[in-house]
Design a protein around this motif. Structure first.
Motif, PDB file in Angstrom:
ATOM      1  N   UNK A  84       0.857  -1.174   0.000  1.00 24.42           N
ATOM      2  CA  UNK A  84       0.000   0.000   0.000  1.00 24.42           C
ATOM      3  C   UNK A  84       0.899   1.232   0.000  1.00 24.42           C
ATOM      4  N   UNK A  85       0.679   2.130  -0.929  1.00 30.71           N
ATOM      5  CA  UNK A  85       1.500   3.330  -1.019  1.00 30.71           C
ATOM      6  C   UNK A  85       1.045   4.372  -0.006  1.00 30.71           C
ATOM      7  N   UNK A  86       1.971   5.217   0.358  1.00 33.10           N
ATOM      8  CA  UNK A  86       1.669   6.271   1.328  1.00 33.10           C
ATOM      9  C   UNK A  86       1.885   7.627   0.671  1.00 33.10           C
ATOM     10  N   UNK A  87       0.938   8.517   0.860  1.00 36.16           N
ATOM     11  CA  UNK A  87       1.067   9.885   0.403  1.00 36.16           C
ATOM     12  C   UNK A  87       1.107  10.767   1.632  1.00 36.16           C
ATOM     13  N   UNK A  88       2.028  11.713   1.654  1.00 30.67           N
ATOM     14  CA  UNK A  88       2.128  12.647   2.768  1.00 30.67           C
ATOM     15  C   UNK A  88       2.088  14.068   2.257  1.00 30.67           C
TER      16      UNK A  88
END
Length: 88
Positions: free
Chosen positions: A1-5
């Protein structure tokens, strides 16, 4: 699962922060919040039940108010029939 910040940190006056909070409230009503700065953008879609936490702290002349709102996207939730318990 990719993470966006997305992070934005600055010194603002109370009127600017008030305007930001009004825009944020409008985003909750539309169920769409887009944050952007310096080419960095994130879109969030708050809906359903949201976790809401408010913390306040005063230590001498230093004051802090933290507001945290979190939720899970509906796509990540399992339908009720898949999450139910079956006994045979």
């Amino acid at each position: 699962m990719s993470e966006e910040k997305f992070v934005f940190d600055s010194l603002q006056d109370t009127d600017t922060i008030k305007d930001f909070l009004v825009s944020l409230t409008d985003g909750f009503e539309r169920e769409s919040i887009t944050l952007s700065t310096n080419g960095d953008t994130i879109e969030l879609n708050p809906n359903g039940l949201l976790s809401f936490t408010v913390k306040a702290k005063r230590k001498g002349a230093e004051n802090k108010l933290s507001i945290k709102i979190s939720w899970k996207d509906a796509a990540g939730e399992k339908p009720a029939e898949e999450a139910s318990l079956k006994v045979s």
